[in-house]
Design a protein around this motif. Structure first.
Motif, PDB file in Angstrom:
ATOM      1  N   VAL A 296       0.877  -1.168   0.000  1.00  0.00           N
ATOM      2  CA  VAL A 296       0.000   0.000   0.000  1.00  0.00           C
ATOM      3  C   VAL A 296       0.913   1.217   0.000  1.00  0.00           C
ATOM      4  N   ILE A 297       0.741   2.045  -1.020  1.00  0.00           N
ATOM      5  CA  ILE A 297       1.537   3.263  -1.160  1.00  0.00           C
ATOM      6  C   ILE A 297       0.636   4.440  -0.825  1.00  0.00           C
ATOM      7  N   LEU A 298       1.041   5.224   0.164  1.00  0.00           N
ATOM      8  CA  LEU A 298       0.292   6.402   0.574  1.00  0.00           C
ATOM      9  C   LEU A 298       1.110   7.624   0.189  1.00  0.00           C
ATOM     10  N   SER A 299       0.576   8.455  -0.716  1.00  0.00           N
ATOM     11  CA  SER A 299       1.300   9.627  -1.218  1.00  0.00           C
ATOM     12  C   SER A 299       0.571  10.899  -0.812  1.00  0.00           C
ATOM     13  N   LEU A 300       1.287  11.793  -0.106  1.00  0.00           N
ATOM     14  CA  LEU A 300       0.637  13.001   0.396  1.00  0.00           C
ATOM     15  C   LEU A 300       1.597  14.173   0.495  1.00  0.00           C
ATOM     16  N   HIS A 301       1.009  15.360   0.522  1.00  0.00           N
ATOM     17  CA  HIS A 301       1.770  16.580   0.826  1.00  0.00           C
ATOM     18  C   HIS A 301       1.646  16.809   2.322  1.00  0.00           C
ATOM     19  N   GLY A 302       0.426  16.744   2.789  1.00  0.00           N
ATOM     20  CA  GLY A 302       0.138  16.752   4.211  1.00  0.00           C
ATOM     21  C   GLY A 302       0.408  18.034   4.953  1.00  0.00           C
ATOM     22  N   LYS A 303       0.350  19.170   4.268  1.00  0.00           N
ATOM     23  CA  LYS A 303       0.564  20.424   4.991  1.00  0.00           C
ATOM     24  C   LYS A 303      -0.418  20.563   6.147  1.00  0.00           C
ATOM     25  N   ALA A 304      -1.585  19.960   5.981  1.00  0.00           N
ATOM     26  CA  ALA A 304      -2.584  19.987   7.050  1.00  0.00           C
ATOM     27  C   ALA A 304      -2.619  18.656   7.807  1.00  0.00           C
ATOM     28  N   GLY A 305      -1.662  17.774   7.549  1.00  0.00           N
ATOM     29  CA  GLY A 305      -1.654  16.463   8.181  1.00  0.00           C
ATOM     30  C   GLY A 305      -2.621  15.524   7.488  1.00  0.00           C
TER      31      GLY A 305
ATOM     32  N   TRP B 109      -8.587  -0.259   7.817  1.00  0.00           N
ATOM     33  CA  TRP B 109      -7.756  -1.127   6.972  1.00  0.00           C
ATOM     34  C   TRP B 109      -6.723  -1.872   7.816  1.00  0.00           C
ATOM     35  N   SER B 110      -6.091  -1.163   8.752  1.00  0.00           N
ATOM     36  CA  SER B 110      -4.997  -1.771   9.524  1.00  0.00           C
ATOM     37  C   SER B 110      -5.460  -2.950  10.375  1.00  0.00           C
ATOM     38  N   LYS B 111      -6.710  -2.960  10.785  1.00  0.00           N
ATOM     39  CA  LYS B 111      -7.232  -4.087  11.570  1.00  0.00           C
ATOM     40  C   LYS B 111      -7.331  -5.361  10.744  1.00  0.00           C
ATOM     41  N   LEU B 112      -7.395  -5.211   9.418  1.00  0.00           N
ATOM     42  CA  LEU B 112      -7.544  -6.363   8.525  1.00  0.00           C
ATOM     43  C   LEU B 112      -6.220  -6.951   8.052  1.00  0.00           C
ATOM     44  N   ILE B 113      -5.109  -6.271   8.324  1.00  0.00           N
ATOM     45  CA  ILE B 113      -3.829  -6.718   7.763  1.00  0.00           C
ATOM     46  C   ILE B 113      -2.835  -7.203   8.799  1.00  0.00           C
ATOM     47  N   ILE B 114      -3.225  -7.294  10.021  1.00  0.00           N
ATOM     48  CA  ILE B 114      -2.291  -7.665  11.088  1.00  0.00           C
ATOM     49  C   ILE B 114      -1.600  -8.981  10.747  1.00  0.00           C
ATOM     50  N   GLY B 115      -0.284  -8.929  10.681  1.00  0.00           N
ATOM     51  CA  GLY B 115       0.526 -10.115  10.450  1.00  0.00           C
ATOM     52  C   GLY B 115       0.465 -10.701   9.052  1.00  0.00           C
ATOM     53  N   LYS B 116      -0.099  -9.985   8.068  1.00  0.00           N
ATOM     54  CA  LYS B 116      -0.228 -10.524   6.713  1.00  0.00           C
ATOM     55  C   LYS B 116       1.042 -10.411   5.881  1.00  0.00           C
ATOM     56  N   GLY B 117       2.042  -9.704   6.376  1.00  0.00           N
ATOM     57  CA  GLY B 117       3.302  -9.616   5.640  1.00  0.00           C
ATOM     58  C   GLY B 117       3.300  -8.620   4.504  1.00  0.00           C
ATOM     59  N   SER B 118       2.355  -7.697   4.519  1.00  0.00           N
ATOM     60  CA  SER B 118       2.338  -6.681   3.472  1.00  0.00           C
ATOM     61  C   SER B 118       3.265  -5.532   3.860  1.00  0.00           C
ATOM     62  N   ALA B 119       3.333  -4.512   2.994  1.00  0.00           N
ATOM     63  CA  ALA B 119       4.206  -3.371   3.256  1.00  0.00           C
ATOM     64  C   ALA B 119       3.435  -2.074   3.045  1.00  0.00           C
ATOM     65  N   LEU B 120       3.753  -1.092   3.873  1.00  0.00           N
ATOM     66  CA  LEU B 120       3.203   0.250   3.765  1.00  0.00           C
ATOM     67  C   LEU B 120       4.334   1.178   3.347  1.00  0.00           C
ATOM     68  N   ILE B 121       4.119   1.899   2.255  1.00  0.00           N
ATOM     69  CA  ILE B 121       5.122   2.830   1.736  1.00  0.00           C
ATOM     70  C   ILE B 121       4.514   4.216   1.784  1.00  0.00           C
ATOM     71  N   ALA B 122       5.193   5.147   2.459  1.00  0.00           N
ATOM     72  CA  ALA B 122       4.715   6.525   2.549  1.00  0.00           C
ATOM     73  C   ALA B 122       5.614   7.417   1.693  1.00  0.00           C
ATOM     74  N   LEU B 123       4.994   8.189   0.810  1.00  0.00           N
ATOM     75  CA  LEU B 123       5.701   9.150  -0.033  1.00  0.00           C
ATOM     76  C   LEU B 123       5.229  10.539   0.382  1.00  0.00           C
ATOM     77  N   VAL B 124       6.146  11.344   0.932  1.00  0.00           N
ATOM     78  CA  VAL B 124       5.753  12.658   1.461  1.00  0.00           C
ATOM     79  C   VAL B 124       6.705  13.744   0.977  1.00  0.00           C
ATOM     80  N   ASP B 125       6.216  14.973   0.984  1.00  0.00           N
ATOM     81  CA  ASP B 125       7.048  16.119   0.627  1.00  0.00           C
ATOM     82  C   ASP B 125       8.079  16.350   1.720  1.00  0.00           C
TER      83      ASP B 125
END
Length: 152
Positions: free
Chosen positions: A82-91, A103-119
């Motif tokens: 899961v790739i999360l891409s944000l500027h997030g000036k307001a969070g 979403w996070s409650k459904l993936i516990i221990g599934k071995g997936s990856a979270l990738i955050a792309l931020v300014d």
């Protein structure tokens, strides 16, 4: 002639043996979406000989629609990345945090990856620093790998 047939069978088996990865991109707006797509394209280019990929894109705006939010949660729960891409000036907006929590409650221990792309321009002590810390905490709690990337 038999040798040619055997070679074709081996080549076909090699294609079928490729690892298959499902990728879901969640993005804040058009520029953040393009950044995530560019990141995805580079990943695919680097690994296209060894892996096959599928991609789904979801904007923050679309996730605000309850019926579509549920579909996005289901898709992301099945994703390898899961790739999360944000500027997030307001969070992170409240509805996106709620989406992440569900979403996070459904993936516990599934071995997936979270990738955050931020300014990068707003990561030092700004709202993106807290967004990154929040996402790291989600990854730790759900036992998924976390990768944070910053951009200018």
């Amino acid at each position: 002639m038999e040798l040619l047939s055997e070679a074709k069978i081996e080549w076909t088996l090699d294609l079928d043996d490729k690892s298959k990865f499902n990728v879901v991109v969640i993005y804040e707006d058009g520029p953040a979406g393009r950044r995530a797509k560019h990141f995805y394209d580079k990943l695919v280019h680097e690994l296209e000989d060894e892996c096959a990929f599928s991609l789904q894109l979801w904007s923050f705006q679309v996730l605000a629609i309850p019926e579509l939010r549920e579909s996005a949660i289901e898709s992301a729960a099945q994703a390898d990345f899961v790739i999360l891409s944000l500027h997030g000036k307001a969070g992170l907006p409240v509805d996106i945090r709620e989406w992440i929590e569900t979403w996070s409650k459904l993936i516990i221990g599934k071995g997936s990856a979270l990738i955050a792309l931020v300014d990068k321009s707003t990561t030092r002590g700004g709202t993106n620093a807290s967004a990154l810390n929040y996402l790291k905490g989600i990854a730790k709690r759900t036992e998924v790998d976390f990768f944070g990337h910053t951009f200018f």
